[in-house]
Motif scaffolding. Structure first.
Motif, PDB file in Angstrom:
ATOM      1  N   SER A 222       0.827  -1.199   0.000  1.00 31.95           N
ATOM      2  CA  SER A 222       0.000   0.000   0.000  1.00 31.95           C
ATOM      3  C   SER A 222       0.866   1.255   0.000  1.00 31.95           C
ATOM      4  CB  SER A 222      -0.922   0.007   1.221  1.00 31.95           C
ATOM      5  OG  SER A 222      -0.165   0.195   2.409  1.00 31.95           O
ATOM      6  N   VAL A 223       0.259   2.369  -0.376  1.00 29.90           N
ATOM      7  CA  VAL A 223       0.938   3.661  -0.357  1.00 29.90           C
ATOM      8  C   VAL A 223       0.071   4.641   0.437  1.00 29.90           C
ATOM      9  CG1 VAL A 223       1.853   5.562  -1.724  1.00 29.90           C
ATOM     10  CG2 VAL A 223       1.993   3.222  -2.607  1.00 29.90           C
ATOM     11  N   PRO A 224       0.573   5.130   1.602  1.00 23.79           N
ATOM     12  CA  PRO A 224       1.843   4.759   2.235  1.00 23.79           C
ATOM     13  C   PRO A 224       1.772   3.336   2.806  1.00 23.79           C
ATOM     14  CG  PRO A 224       0.561   6.144   3.702  1.00 23.79           C
ATOM     15  CD  PRO A 224      -0.187   6.124   2.405  1.00 23.79           C
ATOM     16  N   ALA A 225       2.938   2.804   3.150  1.00 28.55           N
ATOM     17  CA  ALA A 225       2.982   1.472   3.755  1.00 28.55           C
ATOM     18  C   ALA A 225       2.149   1.477   5.036  1.00 28.55           C
ATOM     19  CB  ALA A 225       4.430   1.078   4.054  1.00 28.55           C
ATOM     20  N   LEU A 226       1.321   0.448   5.193  1.00 29.47           N
ATOM     21  CA  LEU A 226       0.280   0.438   6.213  1.00 29.47           C
ATOM     22  C   LEU A 226       0.771  -0.147   7.533  1.00 29.47           C
ATOM     23  CD1 LEU A 226      -2.812   0.856   6.764  1.00 29.47           C
ATOM     24  CD2 LEU A 226      -3.114  -1.509   5.989  1.00 29.47           C
ATOM     25  N   THR A 227       0.566   0.610   8.608  1.00 29.37           N
ATOM     26  CA  THR A 227       0.728   0.049   9.945  1.00 29.37           C
ATOM     27  C   THR A 227      -0.384  -0.960  10.170  1.00 29.37           C
ATOM     28  OG1 THR A 227       1.763   2.040  10.840  1.00 29.37           O
ATOM     29  CG2 THR A 227       0.686   0.577  12.417  1.00 29.37           C
ATOM     30  N   THR A 228      -0.036  -2.133  10.692  1.00 28.84           N
ATOM     31  CA  THR A 228      -1.031  -3.195  10.813  1.00 28.84           C
ATOM     32  C   THR A 228      -0.650  -4.163  11.916  1.00 28.84           C
ATOM     33  OG1 THR A 228      -2.301  -4.812   9.504  1.00 28.84           O
ATOM     34  CG2 THR A 228       0.073  -4.757   9.156  1.00 28.84           C
ATOM     35  N   VAL A 229      -1.566  -5.060  12.220  1.00 30.92           N
ATOM     36  CA  VAL A 229      -1.305  -6.165  13.152  1.00 30.92           C
ATOM     37  C   VAL A 229      -1.195  -7.429  12.316  1.00 30.92           C
ATOM     38  CG1 VAL A 229      -2.212  -7.524  15.071  1.00 30.92           C
ATOM     39  CG2 VAL A 229      -2.506  -5.026  15.044  1.00 30.92           C
ATOM     40  N   ALA A 230      -0.098  -8.161  12.499  1.00 33.63           N
ATOM     41  CA  ALA A 230       0.182  -9.331  11.659  1.00 33.63           C
ATOM     42  C   ALA A 230      -0.467 -10.587  12.237  1.00 33.63           C
ATOM     43  CB  ALA A 230       1.690  -9.526  11.535  1.00 33.63           C
ATOM     44  N   GLN A 231      -1.219 -11.272  11.404  1.00 34.36           N
ATOM     45  CA  GLN A 231      -1.766 -12.579  11.791  1.00 34.36           C
ATOM     46  C   GLN A 231      -0.634 -13.606  11.780  1.00 34.36           C
ATOM     47  OE1 GLN A 231      -4.747 -13.799  12.676  1.00 34.36           O
ATOM     48  NE2 GLN A 231      -6.380 -12.607  11.733  1.00 34.36           N
ATOM     49  N   ARG A 256      -9.405 -27.050  25.109  1.00 32.37           N
ATOM     50  CA  ARG A 256      -8.329 -26.071  25.316  1.00 32.37           C
ATOM     51  C   ARG A 256      -8.627 -24.798  24.523  1.00 32.37           C
ATOM     52  NH1 ARG A 256      -2.633 -28.950  24.425  1.00 32.37           N
ATOM     53  NH2 ARG A 256      -1.948 -27.010  25.376  1.00 32.37           N
ATOM     54  N   GLU A 257      -8.179 -23.685  25.067  1.00 31.17           N
ATOM     55  CA  GLU A 257      -8.350 -22.371  24.453  1.00 31.17           C
ATOM     56  C   GLU A 257      -6.972 -21.713  24.414  1.00 31.17           C
ATOM     57  OE1 GLU A 257     -11.712 -19.012  25.011  1.00 31.17           O
ATOM     58  OE2 GLU A 257     -10.579 -19.485  26.809  1.00 31.17           O
ATOM     59  N   ILE A 258      -6.430 -21.560  23.205  1.00 31.66           N
ATOM     60  CA  ILE A 258      -5.075 -21.026  23.061  1.00 31.66           C
ATOM     61  C   ILE A 258      -5.129 -19.743  22.249  1.00 31.66           C
ATOM     62  CG2 ILE A 258      -2.772 -21.451  22.121  1.00 31.66           C
ATOM     63  CD1 ILE A 258      -3.196 -24.405  22.658  1.00 31.66           C
ATOM     64  N   PHE A 259      -4.669 -18.647  22.870  1.00 30.21           N
ATOM     65  CA  PHE A 259      -4.628 -17.362  22.191  1.00 30.21           C
ATOM     66  C   PHE A 259      -3.182 -17.009  21.866  1.00 30.21           C
ATOM     67  CE2 PHE A 259      -8.677 -16.817  24.560  1.00 30.21           C
ATOM     68  CZ  PHE A 259      -9.496 -16.633  23.452  1.00 30.21           C
ATOM     69  N   LEU A 260      -2.943 -16.657  20.618  1.00 33.51           N
ATOM     70  CA  LEU A 260      -1.604 -16.341  20.146  1.00 33.51           C
ATOM     71  C   LEU A 260      -1.418 -14.828  20.030  1.00 33.51           C
ATOM     72  CD1 LEU A 260      -1.413 -19.000  17.299  1.00 33.51           C
ATOM     73  CD2 LEU A 260      -0.537 -19.205  19.622  1.00 33.51           C
ATOM     74  N   THR A 261      -0.191 -14.401  20.215  1.00 30.99           N
ATOM     75  CA  THR A 261       0.123 -12.980  20.116  1.00 30.99           C
ATOM     76  C   THR A 261       0.232 -12.561  18.659  1.00 30.99           C
ATOM     77  OG1 THR A 261       1.319 -13.019  22.215  1.00 30.99           O
ATOM     78  CG2 THR A 261       1.824 -11.200  20.708  1.00 30.99           C
ATOM     79  N   ALA A 262      -0.381 -11.441  18.324  1.00 31.22           N
ATOM     80  CA  ALA A 262      -0.310 -10.884  16.989  1.00 31.22           C
ATOM     81  C   ALA A 262       0.459  -9.557  17.080  1.00 31.22           C
ATOM     82  CB  ALA A 262      -1.699 -10.655  16.414  1.00 31.22           C
ATOM     83  N   PRO A 263       1.678  -9.491  16.545  1.00 34.65           N
ATOM     84  CA  PRO A 263       2.494  -8.286  16.724  1.00 34.65           C
ATOM     85  C   PRO A 263       2.012  -7.116  15.876  1.00 34.65           C
ATOM     86  CG  PRO A 263       3.618  -9.858  15.291  1.00 34.65           C
ATOM     87  CD  PRO A 263       2.388 -10.550  15.811  1.00 34.65           C
ATOM     88  N   LEU A 264       2.100  -5.928  16.432  1.00 37.45           N
ATOM     89  CA  LEU A 264       1.820  -4.721  15.660  1.00 37.45           C
ATOM     90  C   LEU A 264       3.078  -4.306  14.909  1.00 37.45           C
ATOM     91  CD1 LEU A 264      -0.267  -1.677  16.626  1.00 37.45           C
ATOM     92  CD2 LEU A 264       2.032  -1.293  15.743  1.00 37.45           C
ATOM     93  N   ILE A 265       2.935  -4.024  13.607  1.00 37.42           N
ATOM     94  CA  ILE A 265       4.068  -3.636  12.776  1.00 37.42           C
ATOM     95  C   ILE A 265       3.848  -2.190  12.352  1.00 37.42           C
ATOM     96  CG2 ILE A 265       5.358  -4.105  10.668  1.00 37.42           C
ATOM     97  CD1 ILE A 265       4.357  -6.990  10.855  1.00 37.42           C
ATOM     98  N   ALA A 266       4.675  -1.287  12.880  1.00 38.08           N
ATOM     99  CA  ALA A 266       4.542   0.143  12.604  1.00 38.08           C
ATOM    100  C   ALA A 266       5.171   0.478  11.258  1.00 38.08           C
ATOM    101  CB  ALA A 266       5.195   0.953  13.718  1.00 38.08           C
ATOM    102  N   ARG A 267       4.382   1.136  10.404  1.00 37.69           N
ATOM    103  CA  ARG A 267       4.876   1.596   9.117  1.00 37.69           C
ATOM    104  C   ARG A 267       4.455   3.048   8.904  1.00 37.69           C
ATOM    105  NH1 ARG A 267       2.961  -3.750   7.385  1.00 37.69           N
ATOM    106  NH2 ARG A 267       4.738  -5.174   7.167  1.00 37.69           N
ATOM    107  N   ASP A 268       4.435   3.505   7.662  1.00 37.22           N
ATOM    108  CA  ASP A 268       4.308   4.931   7.373  1.00 37.22           C
ATOM    109  C   ASP A 268       2.923   5.511   7.634  1.00 37.22           C
ATOM    110  OD1 ASP A 268       6.940   4.796   6.583  1.00 37.22           O
ATOM    111  OD2 ASP A 268       6.463   4.612   4.441  1.00 37.22           O
ATOM    112  N   SER A 269       1.884   4.688   7.662  1.00 35.52           N
ATOM    113  CA  SER A 269       0.524   5.229   7.746  1.00 35.52           C
ATOM    114  C   SER A 269       0.175   5.774   9.130  1.00 35.52           C
ATOM    115  CB  SER A 269      -0.512   4.173   7.350  1.00 35.52           C
ATOM    116  OG  SER A 269      -0.589   3.141   8.306  1.00 35.52           O
ATOM    117  N   THR A 270       1.071   5.569  10.116  1.00 31.07           N
ATOM    118  CA  THR A 270       0.909   6.208  11.425  1.00 31.07           C
ATOM    119  C   THR A 270       2.146   7.009  11.787  1.00 31.07           C
ATOM    120  OG1 THR A 270       1.681   4.197  12.567  1.00 31.07           O
ATOM    121  CG2 THR A 270      -0.704   4.473  12.282  1.00 31.07           C
TER     122      THR A 270
END
Length: 270
Positions: A222-231, A256-270
């Protein structure tokens, strides 16, 4: 999402001499989609599949269909592991194993990221029809609003209910004292379309309005590169496969209930 999940499952299954069958529907209308997926799940039951990894419809209108898919499998004594979301609405839990991203924590990370960068008038762009349509988006909003409240944020999160390419509705939302300086979207596709609409209104991202997506499947293009949370797709598939093997071998274990961490990746859109 589904292609990457299947590729990861194929890799694990090949190693242990299992085969993966991808079952989905291309039907668009609610009635025909439910009939199609019901028929295909019954075929799995007749074929005596050893286990099913099921990604439920997150749209609330499919809640009954989700429960029926699980019932068909359980009547055939086929173990089921859910991925992405449960078949019940929080805070209720089904009796199935679940592997999912912690969407509430993801919303909190988004709040921290925007707060640290000085954004104060934050909005969440929901579905155009209603707020309560996607439980994952709801949980992200829940985490976002809750974390901002704990940060003593002066403004509550504003919810916007229109399509990301509805330029007229967006123009209206950007007027007045409550106009957002940051908009959080439920996925990357929505965020990219929203940035197109902002450009059509002469707004700059992020100088006028910051934008955040979710999934990390379109963000780098995307333009600008999008800040997002990665699955964490690889981790979701691997964990679901391991949990399914355990459920096949030990069918009476507690779910069982297992929740995984989804990291936020900061890019140009913020």
């Amino acid at each position: 999402f589904f292609t990457d999940i299947k590729e990861e499952l194929d890799r694990h299954c090949k190693r242990l001499n299992y085969k993966v069958r991808l079952v989905y529907t291309r039907e668009r209308s609610h009635e025909t989609a439910v009939k199609d997926i019901r028929r295909k799940v019954r075929e799995l039951a007749v074929a005596r599949a050893e286990g099913v990894i099921f990604r439920p419809y997150v749209d609330e209108t499919f809640a009954a269909a989700n429960r029926e898919v699980v019932r068909i499998c359980q009547r055939a004594e086929i173990p089921v592991v859910l991925i992405d979301s449960d078949i019940t609405r929080p805070p209720e839990r089904s009796d199935c194993d679940l592997v999912a991203v912690n969407n509430i924590d993801a919303g909190r990370h988004i709040a921290d990221h925007l707060h640290e960068r000085g954004y104060r008038r934050i909005a969440f762009l929901m579905h155009k029809d209603s707020l309560a349509k996607d439980v994952n988006w709801e949980n992200r909003l829940f985490g976002l609003a809750g974390e901002l409240a704990l940060l003593r944020h002066e403004d509550s999160v504003r919810t916007l209910c229109f399509a990301p390419d509805d330029v007229r509705a967006l123009r209206s939302a950007l007027r007045g004292t409550r106009r957002p300086d940051a908009i959080v979207c439920g996925n990357d596709e929505c965020a990219v379309r929203l940035m197109d609409s902002l450009r059509a209104l002469g707004k700059r991202v992020p100088e006028d309005v910051a934008v955040i997506g979710f999934d990390d499947n379109l963000a780098q293009q995307s333009v600008p590169a999008l800040t997002t949370v990665a699955q964490p797709i690889g981790a979701i598939a691997t964990t679901a496969f391991k949990i399914l093997l355990a459920r096949i071998r030990y069918p009476t274990n507690e779910p069982r209930e297992i929740f995984l961490t989804a990291p936020l990746i900061a890019r140009d859109s913020t």
